[in-house]
Scaffold this motif. Structure first.
Motif, mmCIF file in Angstrom:
data_model
loop_
_atom_site.group_PDB
_atom_site.id
_atom_site.type_symbol
_atom_site.label_atom_id
_atom_site.label_comp_id
_atom_site.label_asym_id
_atom_site.label_seq_id
_atom_site.Cartn_x
_atom_site.Cartn_y
_atom_site.Cartn_z
ATOM 1 N N ASP A 1 0.870 -1.171 0.000
ATOM 2 C CA ASP A 1 0.000 0.000 0.000
ATOM 3 C C ASP A 1 0.918 1.236 0.000
ATOM 4 O OD1 ASP A 1 -2.274 1.748 0.630
ATOM 5 O OD2 ASP A 1 -1.409 1.818 2.650
ATOM 6 N N ASP B 1 -0.139 5.169 0.870
ATOM 7 C CA ASP B 1 -0.331 6.147 1.945
ATOM 8 C C ASP B 1 -0.272 5.509 3.331
ATOM 9 O OD1 ASP B 1 -1.215 8.833 0.552
ATOM 10 O OD2 ASP B 1 -2.184 7.199 -0.538
ATOM 11 N N THR C 1 1.757 3.603 4.547
ATOM 12 C CA THR C 1 2.472 2.325 4.617
ATOM 13 C C THR C 1 3.861 2.557 4.020
ATOM 14 O OG1 THR C 1 0.412 1.052 4.462
ATOM 15 C CG2 THR C 1 2.447 -0.131 4.016
ATOM 16 N N ASP D 1 -1.748 -0.826 6.042
ATOM 17 C CA ASP D 1 -2.030 -0.158 7.309
ATOM 18 C C ASP D 1 -3.514 0.052 7.584
ATOM 19 O OD1 ASP D 1 -2.144 2.064 5.241
ATOM 20 O OD2 ASP D 1 -2.773 3.146 7.041
ATOM 21 N N SER D 2 -4.372 -0.009 6.550
ATOM 22 C CA SER D 2 -5.732 0.463 6.808
ATOM 23 C C SER D 2 -6.802 -0.501 6.316
ATOM 24 C CB SER D 2 -5.936 1.847 6.202
ATOM 25 O OG SER D 2 -6.037 1.746 4.816
ATOM 26 N N ASP E 1 -6.797 -2.468 3.209
ATOM 27 C CA ASP E 1 -5.761 -3.509 3.109
ATOM 28 C C ASP E 1 -6.213 -4.826 3.753
ATOM 29 O OD1 ASP E 1 -3.799 -1.794 1.912
ATOM 30 O OD2 ASP E 1 -3.564 -0.845 3.872
HETATM 31 MG MG LIG Z 1 -2.779 3.172 3.533
#
Ligand SMILES: [Mg+2]
Length: 251
Positions: free
Chosen positions: A9, A11, A13, A191-192, A195
């Protein structure tokens, strides 16, 4: 070292710590040159928003670029998405119909045009009521012959509507199979919430960066054990830590 498929990923990450990014870039670049490692980016960004990011940050040119939450796959030198992938995710998708259905729910506010793509409709949402609006939205879509999925960040107030068959995981698995990488030769980083499909559906080593969203941390705590590493460090530094944990990288 042998070659591997590196899927990350962008942003929060890969991007977030410029110094660590430089270090990771240098190592990845050597791996690509010496062993044929394949660098793949996966992001919710549309093509214009990706182009904005690469104008601001020192990113390596990827070998594979998965945009708009896995709904578009690009290869170097082409601005046209992989047509085979487009054909795979098209059945059950009609963007106009999706927009018409979502209009009936006042809690969904259309995001700006740059966020909208052929296979992703994006809204801002009020946090309350998302749980009660998603089921009727989905059943309305189903009644009109659509097959969609909703990706919501309850903490963030964003809602993406995508074809049922497309997300970051299905796109990465398609790429993995197309290029012939096994799970042992693949690594995913994120991270989010968007994902999570990768973390949930892929069996390869996975790195969750230390700054991951609380939804992801909560999932990680409850999910069955897997080849999954929650880094202490943030962003690219967390990726390096995870690569070392899995034996890909020696710090
Ligand atoms: Mg991200």
């Amino acid at each position: 070292m042998a070659k591997f498929l590196f899927v990350t990923d962008l942003d929060h990450t890969l991007v977030g710590d410029d110094l660590a990014l430089e270090k990771l870039n240098q190592w990845l670049s050597e791996q690509r040159q010496n062993y044929g490692t394949v660098i793949a980016y996966t992001t919710g960004r549309s093509l214009p928003l990706y182009q904005q990011l690469i104008a601001q940050k020192e990113l390596l040119e990827p070998d594979i670029l998965m945009l708009a939450v896995g709904t578009e796959i690009y290869y170097p030198g082409s601005d046209t998405p992989d047509s085979e992938w487009t054909a795979k995710i098209s059945p059950g998708w009609d963007r106009e119909k999706v927009v018409e259905i979502a209009k009936r729910f006042p809690c969904f506010v259309f995001q700006p045009p740059l966020e909208q793509t052929s296979f992703k409709v994006s809204y801002y949402t009020s946090l309350d009521g998302l749980a009660v609006t998603i089921p009727p939205l989905k059943s309305m879509a189903k009644n009109q012959g659509l097959a969609v999925q909703t990706l919501d960040c309850y903490g963030g107030g964003f809602l993406d509507i995508l074809p049922e068959s497309a997300n970051k995981a299905s796109a990465a698995i398609y790429v993995q199979q197309r290029l012939g990488f096994t799970d042992e030769q693949t690594i995913i980083c994120g991270d989010s919430s968007n994902d999570l499909s990768m973390f949930e559906n892929m069996l390869c080593p996975a790195i969750i960066v230390g700054n991951a969203q609380k939804e992801v941390l909560a999932w990680h705590e409850k999910a069955p054990l897997g080849k999954r590493y929650l880094a202490k460090n943030h962003f690219a530094s967390g990726i390096l830590e995870g690569l070392e944990y899995f034996g890909f990288y020696r710090g």
